[in-house]
Design a protein around this motif. Structure first.
Motif, short mmCIF file in Angstrom:
data_model
loop_
_atom_site.label_atom_id
_atom_site.label_comp_id
_atom_site.label_asym_id
_atom_site.label_seq_id
_atom_site.Cartn_x
_atom_site.Cartn_y
_atom_site.Cartn_z
N ASP A 9 41.29 41.10 61.40
CA ASP A 9 41.71 40.46 62.64
C ASP A 9 43.09 39.84 62.39
O ASP A 9 43.23 38.91 61.60
CB ASP A 9 40.69 39.39 63.03
N TYR A 10 44.09 40.35 63.07
CA TYR A 10 45.47 39.92 62.79
C TYR A 10 45.70 38.45 63.09
O TYR A 10 46.60 37.83 62.54
CB TYR A 10 46.46 40.77 63.60
N ARG A 11 44.87 37.84 63.97
CA ARG A 11 45.11 36.45 64.37
C ARG A 11 44.60 35.48 63.31
O ARG A 11 45.17 34.42 63.12
CB ARG A 11 44.43 36.14 65.70
N ALA A 12 43.50 35.81 62.67
CA ALA A 12 42.87 34.82 61.81
C ALA A 12 42.59 35.31 60.40
O ALA A 12 42.05 34.58 59.59
CB ALA A 12 41.55 34.35 62.46
N GLY A 13 42.97 36.56 60.08
CA GLY A 13 42.73 37.07 58.75
C GLY A 13 41.27 37.32 58.45
O GLY A 13 40.84 37.27 57.30
N ILE A 16 36.56 42.45 59.77
CA ILE A 16 35.71 42.97 60.83
C ILE A 16 35.06 44.25 60.32
O ILE A 16 35.75 45.20 59.96
CB ILE A 16 36.51 43.25 62.12
N THR A 17 33.74 44.26 60.26
CA THR A 17 33.00 45.43 59.79
C THR A 17 32.04 45.85 60.89
O THR A 17 31.99 45.23 61.96
CB THR A 17 32.21 45.12 58.51
N GLN A 25 31.01 43.23 63.61
CA GLN A 25 30.68 41.87 63.19
C GLN A 25 31.88 41.32 62.43
O GLN A 25 32.58 42.05 61.74
CB GLN A 25 29.40 41.82 62.36
N VAL A 26 32.10 40.03 62.59
CA VAL A 26 33.27 39.37 62.02
C VAL A 26 32.81 38.48 60.88
O VAL A 26 31.86 37.71 61.03
CB VAL A 26 34.00 38.53 63.08
N ALA A 36 30.71 32.92 56.92
CA ALA A 36 29.84 33.03 58.09
C ALA A 36 30.04 34.41 58.67
O ALA A 36 31.14 34.98 58.60
CB ALA A 36 30.17 31.96 59.12
N ARG A 37 28.99 34.96 59.25
CA ARG A 37 29.05 36.30 59.84
C ARG A 37 28.65 36.18 61.31
O ARG A 37 27.62 35.56 61.63
CB ARG A 37 28.09 37.23 59.09
N VAL A 38 29.47 36.75 62.18
CA VAL A 38 29.25 36.65 63.62
C VAL A 38 29.18 38.05 64.19
O VAL A 38 30.12 38.84 64.04
CB VAL A 38 30.39 35.87 64.32
#
Length: 312
Positions: A9-13, A16-17, A25-26, A36-38
């Motif tokens: 994710d370019y915004r937060a490093g 993403i899988t 999932q991030v 943490a996994r979201v």
């Protein structure tokens, strides 16, 4: 997933899988090694690990990981209802929908961003949602992992409808514990609760702490904003801080109900406790254009630190 399947994710490093259903999932990480996994399925936090790699959230070994079924564990989001009433599915539809990564949310403020990893998600109603709950909304969720390992979920729900609407809400948080019989919850003493095992009859908590010997399913109303869950065997305490969430749900299914549920092991009730930040007794009402915010912060401290230092 192997490294070749991951993107960033370019915004937060963030990494993403995809899970085994192909749903994004991030993975959030901090410099100390916590994570943490979201999942974009439900906007659900499915894992929260400390810097030693220990899992802090409970997930059932029999959890069903296939949409549209919500996964038994982690932190499902209950919206626009908590419980089971009317034409909506139990606990509402938000936990069963695919969310989008929200690129329109502002970044973290400079003084809040050091070492903090976060992801912003967005849910808007589909035509199917509007048929069963005819209210237009924008639901923005930020999940952040701080340098100290604290996990924070911030929900912002905006009414983009032409008319007012009301909803109930909960972060249905499954905490991992060593043995439910060794757990006590502090901070809810003398608070009124609605007992879901007694047709939502109202009682007042009499004990100096909540302990567990049988099934418990209660909504503590107008509860304090800081609650502590002490795990004596692991000598650690979960500290739950909530804002905009006046109620707290405490639930453990115990043995009989666990055996009747297909997505939890017969004995797994011993390793879990649900303590939710929630808005249930008095639904949140939003006029057109209004926005509501509900925030939940989870942290872990040594049990020796509790509870005189927590302002319970």
């Amino acid at each position: 997933m192997g490294p070749s399947a991951a993107v960033w994710d370019y915004r937060a490093g963030n990494e993403i899988t995809k899970d085994w259903n192909g749903i994004d999932q991030v993975v959030l990480r901090n410099p100390q090694g916590a994570s943490a996994r979201v999942s974009l399925h439900g906007g659900q936090v499915t894992s929260w690990r400390n810097e030693h790699g220990e899992e802090l959230l409970f997930t059932s070994s029999k959890a069903i990981f296939k949409p549209p079924k919500a996964m038994r564990g982690g932190i499902p989001i209950c919206f626009p209802q908590f419980g089971n009433c009317g034409s909506l599915e139990q606990h509402g539809f938000a936990r069963n929908k695919i969310w989008a990564i929200d690129d329109s949310s502002p970044p973290l403020l400079p003084n809040d961003s050091d070492g903090k990893s976060f992801i912003d998600l967005l849910l808007k109603p589909s035509e199917e949602d509007l048929r069963c709950w005819p209210n237009s909304f924008e639901f923005r969720l930020r999940v952040s992992l701080a340098t100290d390992g604290d996990l924070t979920l911030t929900s912002r729900i905006r009414n983009v409808n032409g008319k007012p609407f009301s909803f109930s809400f909960a972060y249905h948080t499954y905490l991992s514990v060593s043995d439910i019989c060794e757990v006590r919850i502090e901070g809810l003493e003398t608070v009124d609760y609605l007992d879901n095992l007694c047709r939502r009859e109202r009682f007042t908590e009499q004990g100096d702490a909540i302990t567990f010997e049988t099934e418990l399913d209660r909504v503590y109303v107008s509860s304090p904003n800081v609650i502590a869950v002490l795990d004596h065997e692991k000598k650690r305490t979960y500290v739950i801080r909530k804002e905009g969430l006046p109620d707290a749900v405490v639930w453990n299914p115990w043995e009989k109900k666990s055996k009747a549920m297909v997505d939890i092991g017969d004995e797994e009730y011993k390793q879990m406790i649900c303590v939710d930040g929630a808005a249930i007794e008095k639904p949140v009402s939003l006029k057109p254009g209004e926005e509501w915010t509900g925030r939940l912060q989870l942290s872990v401290v040594p049990s020796s630190f509790c509870s005189e230092h927590l302002n319970l």
